[in-house]
Design a protein around this motif. Structure first.
Motif, PDB file in Angstrom:
ATOM      1  N   ARG A  66       0.860  -1.194   0.000  1.00  9.44           N
ATOM      2  CA  ARG A  66       0.000   0.000   0.000  1.00  9.44           C
ATOM      3  C   ARG A  66       0.896   1.243   0.000  1.00  9.44           C
ATOM      4  O   ARG A  66       1.590   1.521   0.972  1.00  9.44           O
ATOM      5  CB  ARG A  66      -0.899  -0.012   1.232  1.00  9.44           C
ATOM      6  N   VAL A  67       0.856   1.944  -1.124  1.00  4.48           N
ATOM      7  CA  VAL A  67       1.784   3.062  -1.331  1.00  4.48           C
ATOM      8  C   VAL A  67       1.026   4.377  -1.386  1.00  4.48           C
ATOM      9  O   VAL A  67      -0.033   4.480  -2.018  1.00  4.48           O
ATOM     10  CB  VAL A  67       2.553   2.861  -2.665  1.00  4.48           C
ATOM     11  N   LEU A  68       1.582   5.390  -0.742  1.00  2.18           N
ATOM     12  CA  LEU A  68       1.084   6.763  -0.894  1.00  2.18           C
ATOM     13  C   LEU A  68       2.184   7.589  -1.525  1.00  2.18           C
ATOM     14  O   LEU A  68       3.327   7.573  -1.053  1.00  2.18           O
ATOM     15  CB  LEU A  68       0.735   7.354   0.476  1.00  2.18           C
ATOM     16  N   GLU A  69       1.845   8.309  -2.599  1.00  4.15           N
ATOM     17  CA  GLU A  69       2.827   9.242  -3.156  1.00  4.15           C
ATOM     18  C   GLU A  69       2.385  10.676  -2.866  1.00  4.15           C
ATOM     19  O   GLU A  69       1.225  11.036  -3.075  1.00  4.15           O
ATOM     20  CB  GLU A  69       2.991   9.051  -4.680  1.00  4.15           C
ATOM     21  N   LEU A  70       3.308  11.493  -2.410  1.00  3.33           N
ATOM     22  CA  LEU A  70       3.042  12.915  -2.163  1.00  3.33           C
ATOM     23  C   LEU A  70       3.584  13.731  -3.338  1.00  3.33           C
ATOM     24  O   LEU A  70       4.644  13.414  -3.889  1.00  3.33           O
ATOM     25  CB  LEU A  70       3.735  13.373  -0.881  1.00  3.33           C
ATOM     26  N   GLY A  71       2.894  14.797  -3.715  1.00  2.00           N
ATOM     27  CA  GLY A  71       3.365  15.682  -4.795  1.00  2.00           C
ATOM     28  C   GLY A  71       3.634  14.919  -6.074  1.00  2.00           C
ATOM     29  O   GLY A  71       4.680  15.076  -6.698  1.00  2.00           O
ATOM     30  N   SER A  72       2.669  14.124  -6.512  1.00  2.81           N
ATOM     31  CA  SER A  72       2.878  13.188  -7.633  1.00  2.81           C
ATOM     32  C   SER A  72       3.153  13.875  -8.962  1.00  2.81           C
ATOM     33  O   SER A  72       3.753  13.260  -9.854  1.00  2.81           O
ATOM     34  CB  SER A  72       1.642  12.294  -7.809  1.00  2.81           C
ATOM     35  N   GLY A  73       2.681  15.100  -9.134  1.00  2.00           N
ATOM     36  CA  GLY A  73       2.859  15.760 -10.432  1.00  2.00           C
ATOM     37  C   GLY A  73       2.127  14.986 -11.512  1.00  2.00           C
ATOM     38  O   GLY A  73       0.918  14.777 -11.441  1.00  2.00           O
ATOM     39  N   ASN A 129      -7.220  17.915   7.895  1.00  2.00           N
ATOM     40  CA  ASN A 129      -8.542  17.291   7.750  1.00  2.00           C
ATOM     41  C   ASN A 129      -8.577  16.209   6.682  1.00  2.00           C
ATOM     42  O   ASN A 129      -9.618  15.606   6.464  1.00  2.00           O
ATOM     43  CB  ASN A 129      -9.587  18.366   7.400  1.00  2.00           C
ATOM     44  N   SER A 130      -7.469  16.004   6.002  1.00  2.02           N
ATOM     45  CA  SER A 130      -7.482  15.044   4.900  1.00  2.02           C
ATOM     46  C   SER A 130      -7.816  13.635   5.395  1.00  2.02           C
ATOM     47  O   SER A 130      -7.235  13.140   6.357  1.00  2.02           O
ATOM     48  CB  SER A 130      -6.118  15.027   4.206  1.00  2.02           C
ATOM     49  N   GLU A 131      -8.758  13.005   4.698  1.00  4.06           N
ATOM     50  CA  GLU A 131      -9.148  11.620   5.018  1.00  4.06           C
ATOM     51  C   GLU A 131      -7.973  10.664   4.799  1.00  4.06           C
ATOM     52  O   GLU A 131      -7.863   9.625   5.441  1.00  4.06           O
ATOM     53  CB  GLU A 131     -10.319  11.187   4.124  1.00  4.06           C
ATOM     54  N   ILE A 132      -7.100  11.031   3.860  1.00  6.53           N
ATOM     55  CA  ILE A 132      -5.977  10.139   3.533  1.00  6.53           C
ATOM     56  C   ILE A 132      -5.090   9.898   4.752  1.00  6.53           C
ATOM     57  O   ILE A 132      -4.538   8.819   4.938  1.00  6.53           O
ATOM     58  CB  ILE A 132      -5.160  10.736   2.364  1.00  6.53           C
ATOM     59  N   LYS A 133      -5.002  10.906   5.614  1.00  6.34           N
ATOM     60  CA  LYS A 133      -4.129  10.758   6.782  1.00  6.34           C
ATOM     61  C   LYS A 133      -4.667   9.737   7.778  1.00  6.34           C
ATOM     62  O   LYS A 133      -3.976   9.349   8.710  1.00  6.34           O
ATOM     63  CB  LYS A 133      -3.929  12.114   7.442  1.00  6.34           C
ATOM     64  N   LYS A 134      -5.934   9.330   7.570  1.00  7.52           N
ATOM     65  CA  LYS A 134      -6.497   8.310   8.473  1.00  7.52           C
ATOM     66  C   LYS A 134      -6.243   6.902   7.936  1.00  7.52           C
ATOM     67  O   LYS A 134      -6.571   5.921   8.585  1.00  7.52           O
ATOM     68  CB  LYS A 134      -7.995   8.543   8.642  1.00  7.52           C
ATOM     69  N   GLN A 135      -5.729   6.804   6.710  1.00  8.27           N
ATOM     70  CA  GLN A 135      -5.497   5.482   6.119  1.00  8.27           C
ATOM     71  C   GLN A 135      -4.102   4.963   6.473  1.00  8.27           C
ATOM     72  O   GLN A 135      -3.228   5.732   6.850  1.00  8.27           O
ATOM     73  CB  GLN A 135      -5.617   5.567   4.591  1.00  8.27           C
ATOM     74  N   GLU A 136      -3.933   3.648   6.305  1.00 10.00           N
ATOM     75  CA  GLU A 136      -2.623   3.043   6.567  1.00 10.00           C
ATOM     76  C   GLU A 136      -1.887   2.789   5.260  1.00 10.00           C
ATOM     77  O   GLU A 136      -2.494   2.351   4.283  1.00 10.00           O
ATOM     78  CB  GLU A 136      -2.786   1.711   7.300  1.00 10.00           C
ATOM     79  N   PHE A 137      -0.597   3.048   5.259  1.00 11.63           N
ATOM     80  CA  PHE A 137       0.242   2.776   4.089  1.00 11.63           C
ATOM     81  C   PHE A 137       1.505   2.052   4.542  1.00 11.63           C
ATOM     82  O   PHE A 137       1.989   2.259   5.659  1.00 11.63           O
ATOM     83  CB  PHE A 137       0.608   4.084   3.377  1.00 11.63           C
ATOM     84  N   ASP A 138       2.040   1.227   3.636  1.00  9.42           N
ATOM     85  CA  ASP A 138       3.296   0.527   3.927  1.00  9.42           C
ATOM     86  C   ASP A 138       4.495   1.335   3.453  1.00  9.42           C
ATOM     87  O   ASP A 138       5.615   1.148   3.944  1.00  9.42           O
ATOM     88  CB  ASP A 138       3.325  -0.826   3.200  1.00  9.42           C
ATOM     89  N   MET A 139       4.241   2.186   2.458  1.00 10.04           N
ATOM     90  CA  MET A 139       5.365   2.905   1.837  1.00 10.04           C
ATOM     91  C   MET A 139       4.896   4.299   1.407  1.00 10.04           C
ATOM     92  O   MET A 139       3.767   4.463   0.940  1.00 10.04           O
ATOM     93  CB  MET A 139       5.854   2.116   0.610  1.00 10.04           C
ATOM     94  N   ILE A 140       5.759   5.279   1.602  1.00  7.21           N
ATOM     95  CA  ILE A 140       5.467   6.643   1.138  1.00  7.21           C
ATOM     96  C   ILE A 140       6.581   7.050   0.167  1.00  7.21           C
ATOM     97  O   ILE A 140       7.767   6.812   0.445  1.00  7.21           O
ATOM     98  CB  ILE A 140       5.399   7.625   2.323  1.00  7.21           C
ATOM     99  N   LEU A 141       6.184   7.618  -0.961  1.00  8.11           N
ATOM    100  CA  LEU A 141       7.148   8.011  -1.986  1.00  8.11           C
ATOM    101  C   LEU A 141       7.020   9.508  -2.257  1.00  8.11           C
ATOM    102  O   LEU A 141       5.894  10.038  -2.298  1.00  8.11           O
ATOM    103  CB  LEU A 141       6.873   7.248  -3.286  1.00  8.11           C
ATOM    104  N   LEU A 142       8.137  10.176  -2.448  1.00  7.43           N
ATOM    105  CA  LEU A 142       8.061  11.571  -2.890  1.00  7.43           C
ATOM    106  C   LEU A 142       9.312  11.972  -3.655  1.00  7.43           C
ATOM    107  O   LEU A 142      10.416  11.616  -3.265  1.00  7.43           O
ATOM    108  CB  LEU A 142       7.762  12.548  -1.760  1.00  7.43           C
ATOM    109  N   ALA A 143       9.089  12.658  -4.780  1.00 10.10           N
ATOM    110  CA  ALA A 143      10.198  13.077  -5.641  1.00 10.10           C
ATOM    111  C   ALA A 143      10.120  14.584  -5.867  1.00 10.10           C
ATOM    112  O   ALA A 143       9.071  15.106  -6.260  1.00 10.10           O
ATOM    113  CB  ALA A 143      10.123  12.346  -6.989  1.00 10.10           C
TER     114      ALA A 143
END
Ligand SMILES: C[S@@+](CC[C@H](N)C(=O)[O-])C[C@H]1O[C@@H](n2cnc3c(N)ncnc32)[C@H](O)[C@@H]1O
Length: 226
Positions: A66-73, A129-143
């Motif tokens: 389960r991956v979350l990417e920040l600032g995906s562009g 307030n973002s709902e995403i912050k309530k979810q669980e992720f195994d990996m976070i990616l940001l470039a």
């Protein structure tokens, strides 16, 4: 929530990015003109190719992760992870979502054929307030997300927040191009000092990165929360 479409099809041009390990080619639409979220930045290629290399060494590296990417562009990193089998939530500012979603739709059949999944959502750094912050992720990616001063504290706050609510701390992979102006050097120094307080940081040396997609100007960090 609906967002104003911020592109016209005539203003787009495609870029193809091969994922050799699974013999797929991503088609990524870029804008001829626009802001930072309209082109593929080099740091995203370094991170995407690092993920591909890791999957070459360890085929299940991203399977079902389960991956979350920040600032995906435009989504190169998240779409690569999804094509390598991950369940990816790509995020950016609301105005970046229409083109990001077009790129997901363009590549959806390849992603699904590899058992992956990709969705795009708005996540503004520092928005508690973002709902995403309530979810669980195994990996976070940001470039290439460290490039203006006002974003530093909200970005670190978001990284911390994503770590606070879960039992297993996600692994964070971050790439950043180190630009040669005094302002950008100071920004990176400030960011690095602040994340060092809250995260264990491992710098992945160039010789452990993809042989054709690495650069002395681009750092690749692996981090976990202390
Ligand atoms: C330099 S671009 C990098 C894009 C992509 N990761 C790449 O490397 O090609 C920085 C990205 O961060 C996003 N961004 C900037 N400020 C943001 C904020 N406060 N919240 C969420 N995303 C933000 C921009 O819209 C842009 O897509």
């Amino acid at each position: 929530m609906s967002h104003r479409s911020t592109f016209h099809l005539n203003d787009l041009f495609p870029r193809e990015i091969d994922i050799e390990v699974c013999l797929k080619t991503l088609k990524i639409y870029q804008k001829l003109e626009g802001d930072v979220n309209c082109v593929v930045w080099d740091a995203s290629l370094v991170l995407a190719k690092y993920l591909e290399m890791m999957c070459h060494h360890k085929p299940d590296f991203l399977s079902g992760v389960r991956v979350l990417e920040l600032g995906s562009g435009l989504g190169v990193v998240g779409l690569t992870a999804a094509t390598l089998g991950a369940q990816v939530t790509l995020t950016d500012l609301p105005e970046a979502l229409p083109l990001l979603r077009l790129n997901i739709a363009e590549n959806k059949s390849k992603i699904v054929s590899m058992g992956g999944y990709a969705i795009a959502e708005s996540l503004v750094w520092g928005d508690n307030n973002s709902e995403i912050k309530k979810q669980e992720f195994d990996m976070i990616l940001l470039a290439d997300c460290v490039y203006y001063e006002d974003a530093i504290d909200p970005l670190i706050e978001t990284l911390q927040c994503l770590n606070n609510i879960i039992t297993k701390k996600p692994t964070i992979y971050l790439t950043q191009e180190l630009r040669d102006s005094d302002v950008q050097k100071k920004l990176w120094k400030t960011f690095y000092e602040k994340i060092s307080e809250y995260f264990y940081i491992e710098s992945i040396p160039e010789d452990q990165q993809h042989i054709n997609y690495r650069s002395a100007d681009i750092v690749l960090l692996k981090m976990t929360k202390k």
